[in-house]
Scaffold this motif. Structure first.
Motif, PDB file in Angstrom:
ATOM      1  N   LEU A 128       0.831  -1.203   0.000  1.00  0.00           N
ATOM      2  CA  LEU A 128       0.000   0.000   0.000  1.00  0.00           C
ATOM      3  C   LEU A 128       0.862   1.248   0.000  1.00  0.00           C
ATOM      4  CD1 LEU A 128      -2.535  -1.124   2.733  1.00  0.00           C
ATOM      5  CD2 LEU A 128      -2.993  -0.965   0.294  1.00  0.00           C
ATOM      6  N   PRO A 129       0.370   2.341  -0.563  1.00  0.00           N
ATOM      7  CA  PRO A 129       1.081   3.620  -0.414  1.00  0.00           C
ATOM      8  C   PRO A 129       1.153   4.023   1.050  1.00  0.00           C
ATOM      9  CG  PRO A 129      -0.602   3.744  -2.138  1.00  0.00           C
ATOM     10  CD  PRO A 129      -0.823   2.455  -1.416  1.00  0.00           C
ATOM     11  N   PHE A 130       2.189   4.759   1.403  1.00  0.00           N
ATOM     12  CA  PHE A 130       2.395   5.183   2.792  1.00  0.00           C
ATOM     13  C   PHE A 130       1.911   6.632   2.948  1.00  0.00           C
ATOM     14  CE2 PHE A 130       5.141   6.939   6.205  1.00  0.00           C
ATOM     15  CZ  PHE A 130       4.740   6.100   7.230  1.00  0.00           C
ATOM     16  N   TYR A 131       0.856   6.813   3.730  1.00  0.00           N
ATOM     17  CA  TYR A 131       0.303   8.132   3.977  1.00  0.00           C
ATOM     18  C   TYR A 131       0.570   8.540   5.424  1.00  0.00           C
ATOM     19  CZ  TYR A 131      -2.426   7.592  -0.347  1.00  0.00           C
ATOM     20  OH  TYR A 131      -2.807   7.409  -1.646  1.00  0.00           O
ATOM     21  N   VAL A 132       0.838   9.824   5.638  1.00  0.00           N
ATOM     22  CA  VAL A 132       0.968  10.377   6.985  1.00  0.00           C
ATOM     23  C   VAL A 132      -0.146  11.393   7.174  1.00  0.00           C
ATOM     24  CG1 VAL A 132       2.415  11.670   8.590  1.00  0.00           C
ATOM     25  CG2 VAL A 132       3.455  10.027   7.021  1.00  0.00           C
ATOM     26  N   SER A 133      -0.916  11.222   8.234  1.00  0.00           N
ATOM     27  CA  SER A 133      -2.038  12.120   8.516  1.00  0.00           C
ATOM     28  C   SER A 133      -1.689  12.992   9.716  1.00  0.00           C
ATOM     29  CB  SER A 133      -3.307  11.309   8.801  1.00  0.00           C
ATOM     30  OG  SER A 133      -4.355  12.160   9.218  1.00  0.00           O
ATOM     31  N   PRO A 134      -1.372  14.271   9.496  1.00  0.00           N
ATOM     32  CA  PRO A 134      -1.070  15.159  10.636  1.00  0.00           C
ATOM     33  C   PRO A 134      -2.221  15.247  11.629  1.00  0.00           C
ATOM     34  CG  PRO A 134      -0.403  16.168   8.560  1.00  0.00           C
ATOM     35  CD  PRO A 134      -1.207  14.963   8.206  1.00  0.00           C
ATOM     36  N   GLY A 135      -3.450  15.211  11.117  1.00  0.00           N
ATOM     37  CA  GLY A 135      -4.604  15.277  12.015  1.00  0.00           C
ATOM     38  C   GLY A 135      -4.643  14.108  12.978  1.00  0.00           C
ATOM     39  N   GLN A 136      -4.325  12.914  12.474  1.00  0.00           N
ATOM     40  CA  GLN A 136      -4.321  11.741  13.345  1.00  0.00           C
ATOM     41  C   GLN A 136      -3.223  11.837  14.389  1.00  0.00           C
ATOM     42  OE1 GLN A 136      -2.541   8.282  12.043  1.00  0.00           O
ATOM     43  NE2 GLN A 136      -3.600   6.905  13.441  1.00  0.00           N
ATOM     44  N   LEU A 137      -2.053  12.362  14.003  1.00  0.00           N
ATOM     45  CA  LEU A 137      -0.951  12.495  14.954  1.00  0.00           C
ATOM     46  C   LEU A 137      -1.325  13.479  16.069  1.00  0.00           C
ATOM     47  CD1 LEU A 137       2.135  12.585  12.552  1.00  0.00           C
ATOM     48  CD2 LEU A 137       1.140  10.632  13.747  1.00  0.00           C
ATOM     49  N   MET A 138      -1.974  14.570  15.715  1.00  0.00           N
ATOM     50  CA  MET A 138      -2.402  15.536  16.738  1.00  0.00           C
ATOM     51  C   MET A 138      -3.452  14.915  17.652  1.00  0.00           C
ATOM     52  SD  MET A 138      -0.545  18.145  16.349  1.00  0.00           S
ATOM     53  CE  MET A 138      -1.436  19.206  17.495  1.00  0.00           C
ATOM     54  N   GLN A 139      -4.302  14.099  17.072  1.00  0.00           N
ATOM     55  CA  GLN A 139      -5.330  13.436  17.872  1.00  0.00           C
ATOM     56  C   GLN A 139      -4.692  12.484  18.882  1.00  0.00           C
ATOM     57  OE1 GLN A 139      -8.038  11.106  15.510  1.00  0.00           O
ATOM     58  NE2 GLN A 139      -9.496  10.831  17.167  1.00  0.00           N
ATOM     59  N   VAL A 140      -3.702  11.725  18.454  1.00  0.00           N
ATOM     60  CA  VAL A 140      -3.018  10.803  19.365  1.00  0.00           C
ATOM     61  C   VAL A 140      -2.273  11.584  20.447  1.00  0.00           C
ATOM     62  CG1 VAL A 140      -1.163   9.094  19.516  1.00  0.00           C
ATOM     63  CG2 VAL A 140      -2.825   8.965  17.662  1.00  0.00           C
ATOM     64  N   PHE A 141      -1.668  12.703  20.076  1.00  0.00           N
ATOM     65  CA  PHE A 141      -0.963  13.527  21.056  1.00  0.00           C
ATOM     66  C   PHE A 141      -1.928  14.008  22.141  1.00  0.00           C
ATOM     67  CE2 PHE A 141       0.840  17.470  22.675  1.00  0.00           C
ATOM     68  CZ  PHE A 141       2.156  17.091  22.929  1.00  0.00           C
ATOM     69  N   ALA A 142      -3.089  14.511  21.717  1.00  0.00           N
ATOM     70  CA  ALA A 142      -4.089  14.967  22.689  1.00  0.00           C
ATOM     71  C   ALA A 142      -4.605  13.809  23.528  1.00  0.00           C
ATOM     72  CB  ALA A 142      -5.243  15.649  21.953  1.00  0.00           C
ATOM     73  N   LEU A 143      -4.756  12.651  22.906  1.00  0.00           N
ATOM     74  CA  LEU A 143      -5.230  11.470  23.627  1.00  0.00           C
ATOM     75  C   LEU A 143      -4.231  11.039  24.693  1.00  0.00           C
ATOM     76  CD1 LEU A 143      -7.586   9.434  23.637  1.00  0.00           C
ATOM     77  CD2 LEU A 143      -6.276   8.042  22.044  1.00  0.00           C
ATOM     78  N   ALA A 144      -2.949  11.151  24.389  1.00  0.00           N
ATOM     79  CA  ALA A 144      -1.909  10.782  25.359  1.00  0.00           C
ATOM     80  C   ALA A 144      -1.951  11.702  26.571  1.00  0.00           C
ATOM     81  CB  ALA A 144      -0.536  10.842  24.700  1.00  0.00           C
ATOM     82  N   LEU A 145      -2.083  13.012  26.340  1.00  0.00           N
ATOM     83  CA  LEU A 145      -2.162  13.955  27.463  1.00  0.00           C
ATOM     84  C   LEU A 145      -3.415  13.712  28.293  1.00  0.00           C
ATOM     85  CD1 LEU A 145      -0.923  17.303  25.845  1.00  0.00           C
ATOM     86  CD2 LEU A 145       0.366  15.618  27.170  1.00  0.00           C
ATOM     87  N   LEU A 146      -4.521  13.423  27.611  1.00  0.00           N
ATOM     88  CA  LEU A 146      -5.761  13.142  28.342  1.00  0.00           C
ATOM     89  C   LEU A 146      -5.614  11.868  29.175  1.00  0.00           C
ATOM     90  CD1 LEU A 146      -8.749  13.782  28.880  1.00  0.00           C
ATOM     91  CD2 LEU A 146      -9.322  12.408  26.860  1.00  0.00           C
ATOM     92  N   THR A 147      -4.976  10.850  28.600  1.00  0.00           N
ATOM     93  CA  THR A 147      -4.751   9.595  29.330  1.00  0.00           C
ATOM     94  C   THR A 147      -3.924   9.842  30.587  1.00  0.00           C
ATOM     95  OG1 THR A 147      -4.843   8.318  27.273  1.00  0.00           O
ATOM     96  CG2 THR A 147      -3.775   7.287  29.154  1.00  0.00           C
ATOM     97  N   ALA A 148      -2.838  10.609  30.444  1.00  0.00           N
ATOM     98  CA  ALA A 148      -1.980  10.898  31.602  1.00  0.00           C
ATOM     99  C   ALA A 148      -2.720  11.733  32.642  1.00  0.00           C
ATOM    100  CB  ALA A 148      -0.727  11.634  31.138  1.00  0.00           C
ATOM    101  N   PHE A 149      -3.515  12.689  32.185  1.00  0.00           N
ATOM    102  CA  PHE A 149      -4.257  13.542  33.116  1.00  0.00           C
ATOM    103  C   PHE A 149      -5.268  12.728  33.918  1.00  0.00           C
ATOM    104  CE2 PHE A 149      -7.954  16.245  34.035  1.00  0.00           C
ATOM    105  CZ  PHE A 149      -7.342  17.211  34.837  1.00  0.00           C
ATOM    106  N   VAL A 150      -6.017  11.878  33.223  1.00  0.00           N
ATOM    107  CA  VAL A 150      -7.026  11.058  33.909  1.00  0.00           C
ATOM    108  C   VAL A 150      -6.354  10.110  34.895  1.00  0.00           C
ATOM    109  CG1 VAL A 150      -8.766   9.262  33.578  1.00  0.00           C
ATOM    110  CG2 VAL A 150      -8.705  11.233  32.045  1.00  0.00           C
ATOM    111  N   ALA A 151      -5.219   9.511  34.497  1.00  0.00           N
ATOM    112  CA  ALA A 151      -4.518   8.578  35.383  1.00  0.00           C
ATOM    113  C   ALA A 151      -3.939   9.271  36.604  1.00  0.00           C
ATOM    114  CB  ALA A 151      -3.406   7.872  34.607  1.00  0.00           C
TER     115      ALA A 151
END
Length: 820
Positions: free
Chosen positions: A773-796
């Motif tokens: 498959l072609p290799f695509y990079v989605s900046p939106g998905q990376l920002m979403q994961v970054f926000a998800l990581a901070l939310l995970t750490a905050f909740v924990a």
């Protein structure tokens, strides 16, 4: 014995005084076992379905006769063979739809079935009166019976045909209907047509050779030629197993943190027991018994949860396997001891692995040192150096797998080496960042913040590794799926250009329909899609004939092609080849390929390579005249039509009204795209669910580690509070510290996830399916994961920070009174 019992009771008293610690240990082990056992339950259910299907269609040493041209053949050939002395039994296969269920229908003649076949054992010759006499019977599996209704009901197909009353029998594969062959010919609209003839090997030598009876109409199929679903779907199940193992390992991080807390809290108790004469071996034995008991209880709860998870995901797994491979999987789980025993064994071994560090310290540390909190932490720098060596080893293994591995397992070794190396390297990266922060700090509080963070790192490292693995997996799999979605959608738009697709019941019917369509003004092109089966390098291949048309030149997707590819195909002597077939045969543009035909081999030149996503077979595209020349009796029943867009629905209605039962299948472009997209979404629904569960487990692992440290950090925080830093300020600094760790971990996880995505796209996917498959990079998905990581750490961090903010001054003052 009594001494060991009292030691065991003493150790267990710890959990009564610290129920939160017991809860995190129990939850971690249960979650790890649940995700692992759930995945194994899905795999086991699928394999059981494959085995049942294989048992039905395998005939031991018995072989089958099928059409040399693929598809159906005349019943007259069966009559000729029986009259000539051939002991063969007829079979007709097809598909019917009942409500929302698409089911495989098989028609049999049980009186001539070889007794050694599983089909004969299922039907049981002594009890087939109801099967052969009116109103006949429909034999199904117990799972299919639950989908269709009660035993004895008479289901109705979507074409208004009534099936005989249902009867459920064991060992029938899910999604299969078995009826008398005469009735099957009526239900499928295939009068006097057969799919295959099952041979009885005990027919003797008096029968004449096959070619003398049927000419070149039929060919012999050896048992090994039949498709092996278990082998075909190995890559799918290996992917699921990898996800389950990853989730299991992340869950064990919770167990490690919880047991680590228990170890530190029980140090005074252990010192006392050692001081009064309890040997290290006896103490370790009692701790192992305690651990085994907890593992069995938590593991049992995890197995129940795993069953529920598997039940929830099974419909999507079944839809994926049916859509990708045509494999029917029972829609309800049937579990036995073979599933429970390995699951509980994994729970016990996992708990032992997670607790091994504490057990090792208990056995080796001197009696007086055992009572010192963090007694093993003095060797932190030595552990860091060891981790660097192990991380380098992981990367070295990954590099070797990339350079020299040529299999699917090498692809997973590559991913495992990259993930392991990065996870082991993470504490070193964080330690370096903290060292730089401490060196550049201005002010005592800031300097203390960085120094204290370095001290916490060893306690948080495993939880941060778990978070790293979960985030990088989320990024990697998400990037692959999103890239696949974009590629798949664009590919469908190019491949599914025709507005209508249909299949006729027979060649004469197809000719009548084609003649009728030629007079319709709204039909701008009639494009046959005729296929002839063959085998290249023992791999099943479809040879598809194309009629020259501008539709293909403009829309057909190509990965690479010569300048005159379509003209070369039109002239004959040249072929287009699917990507997976080029990789399997190691062919490129300009290569020649020998294609076995109904006569001699046909040597053709490869002039184009095209993607064929989702097809487990290889495929060749040739000129229609060349196909007919080399396979003169090819089944000529499938067509695609270019139609004026606003006339599609009217043409479909007119075709159905004019020809009715002569059309076995008709679908418009929009419906076909919707069905394909639905299969795609359900294929990756399981992946998305496991991805989410893994991230949830990593959050719990981080929470468990933070709870562990919050119980042990009063000795470090009390002096800081005593010199004037308020509890509120300490809580704020704790939150900043946790968010820093999460941010730094995410900064490593994002590029690691992209590396993982590349490994999946360029290595694993190629080895598993044969296409890249072609290799695509989605900046939106990376920002979403970054926000998800901070939310995970905050909740924990919420619970430990609230606990710190509410710590009574008296508790902090006790630190100065306690022995340290």
């Amino acid at each position: 014995m009594r001494q060991t019992l009292w030691i065991f009771v003493t150790l267990m008293s710890h959990w009564r005084r610290h129920p939160a610690n017991l809860a995190t240990l129990f939850i971690g082990l249960a979650i790890a076992t649940a995700l692992w056992s759930g995945v194994q339950a899905l795999n086991e259910q699928a394999r059981r379905s494959y085995d049942r299907a294989a048992a039905v269609f395998e005939t031991g040493s018995t072989r089958s006769l099928v059409s040399t041209r693929g598809g159906l053949f005349s019943q007259d050939l069966y009559v000729k063979l029986r009259l000539a002395g051939w002991k063969v039994s007829p079979m007709l296969e097809g598909t019917v739809r009942i409500g929302d269920n698409s089911l495989r229908l098989i028609g049999l003649e049980p009186l001539t079935l070889p007794h050694e076949t599983q089909l004969a054992r299922i039907l049981d010759i002594r009890g087939i009166d109801s099967f052969l006499k009116s109103p006949w019977q429909t034999i199904v599996s117990p799972e299919t019976l639950l989908d269709l209704g009660a035993e004895g009901v008479t289901p109705v197909t979507d074409r208004g045909q009534t099936l005989p009353p249902i009867k459920a029998l064991a060992d029938v594969p899910a999604g299969l209907l078995i009826v008398d062959i005469g009735l099957a010919q009526v239900l499928l609209g295939r009068p006097e047509r057969l799919s295959r003839l099952i041979m009885n090997e005990r027919m003797g030598t008096a029968a004449p050779p096959l070619v003398m009876v049927t000419g070149d109409e039929l060919r012999l199929v050896e048992p090994e030629e039949e498709p092996d679903l278990a082998r075909l779907t190995d890559s799918f199940h290996l992917n699921l197993t990898a996800f389950g193992l990853l989730a299991f390992l992340v869950g064990l991080f919770i167990v490690h943190a919880s047991f680590g807390l228990a170890f530190e809290q029980r140090l005074p108790m252990i010192r006392t027991m050692r001081a009064v004469g309890v040997s290290a071996r006896t103490l370790i034995g009692a701790m192992l018994c305690e651990l085994l008991m907890l593992a069995l209880i938590a593991g049992g709860a995890g197995m129940i949860c795993g069953y529920l998870i598997a039940t929830a995901l099974l419909p999507d797994v079944a839809a994926s396997l049916e859509g990708l491979y045509g494999a029917q999987v029972a829609g309800r789980l049937a579990l036995d001891a073979k599933w429970w025993i390995p699951g509980l064994g994994m729970a016990a071994l996992g708990a032992l692995a997670a607790a091994s560090d504490g057990l090792f310290k208990t056995f080796h540390l001197p009696v007086l040192s055992v009572a010192q909190p963090f007694a093993g932490r003095q060797a932190q720098q030595r552990y860091m150096r060891r981790q660097a060596v192990f991380a380098g080893s992981g990367f070295a293994v990954a590099l070797a797998a990339l350079l020299y591995g040529k299999s699917l397992y090498a692809g997973f070794i590559l991913i495992a080496g990259v993930l392991l190396g990065a996870a082991l390297l993470l504490p070193l990266v964080l330690a370096g960042a903290l060292w730089l922060g401490e060196k550049s700090a201005v002010g005592m509080v800031t300097q203390w913040f960085w120094a204290d963070s370095r001290q916490q790192l060893s306690g948080l490292s495993l939880a941060l590794m778990a978070l790293l693995l979960a985030l990088s997996t989320n990024v990697g799999v998400g990037t692959m799926v999103e890239g696949f979605r974009k590629t798949f959608t664009a590919w469908l738009d190019q491949r599914l250009v025709a507005e209508v697709y249909f299949e006729a019941v027979s060649n004469p019917a197809a000719r009548r329909i084609e003649a009728w369509l030629e007079k319709r003004p709204e039909v701008t092109a009639i494009l046959p899609v005729w296929k002839a089966p063959t085998r290249l390098a023992s791999w099943p291949v479809d040879v598809v004939g194309l009629r020259p048309d501008e539709t293909y030149r403009v829309h057909f997707p190509m990965l690479s092609a010569t300048e005159e590819a379509w003209d070369s195909v039109r002239r004959g002597g040249a072929v287009l080849i699917s990507e997976q077939l080029t990789r399997r045969l190691n062919l490129g543009l300009g290569a020649t390929v020998d294609i076995p035909t109904s006569g001699d081999n046909w040597r053709a030149e490869v002039v184009g390579i095209y993607p064929d996503y989702g097809n487990p077979k290889g495929q060749l595209r040739v000129d229609l005249d060349s196909l007919v020349q080399h396979w003169p009796d090819v089944q000529r029943t499938s067509y695609s039509l270019r139609v004026t867009p606003n006339a599609v629905s009217g043409l479909i209605r007119a075709l159905q009204a004019e020809f009715g039962p002569e059309i076995t299948r008709i679908v418009d472009q929009a419906s076909l795209k919707e069905l394909s997209t639905s299969i795609f979404d359900r294929t990756f629904a399981v992946t998305a669910a496991l991805n989410t569960l893994t991230l949830l487990v990593s959050a719990i692992a981080l929470l468990a580690s933070l709870l562990t440290l919050s119980n042990l950090r009063l000795a470090q925080l009390a002096p800081v509070w005593a010199v004037g830093i308020t509890r509120r300020r300490l809580s704020e600094l704790e939150l900043v510290r946790i968010l820093f760790f999460a941010t730094a971990t995410t900064a490593v996880a994002l590029p690691l996830g992209l590396v993982l995505a590349w490994c999946l796209v360029a290595v694993v996917n190629v080895q598993a399916f044969g296409w890249r498959l072609p290799f695509y990079v989605s900046p939106g998905q990376l920002m979403q994961v970054f926000a998800l990581a901070l939310l995970t750490a905050f909740v924990a961090s919420i619970v430990p920070i609230i606990r710190l903010a509410r710590t009574a001054p008296a508790e902090l003052l006790k630190v100065f009174a306690n022995e340290r």
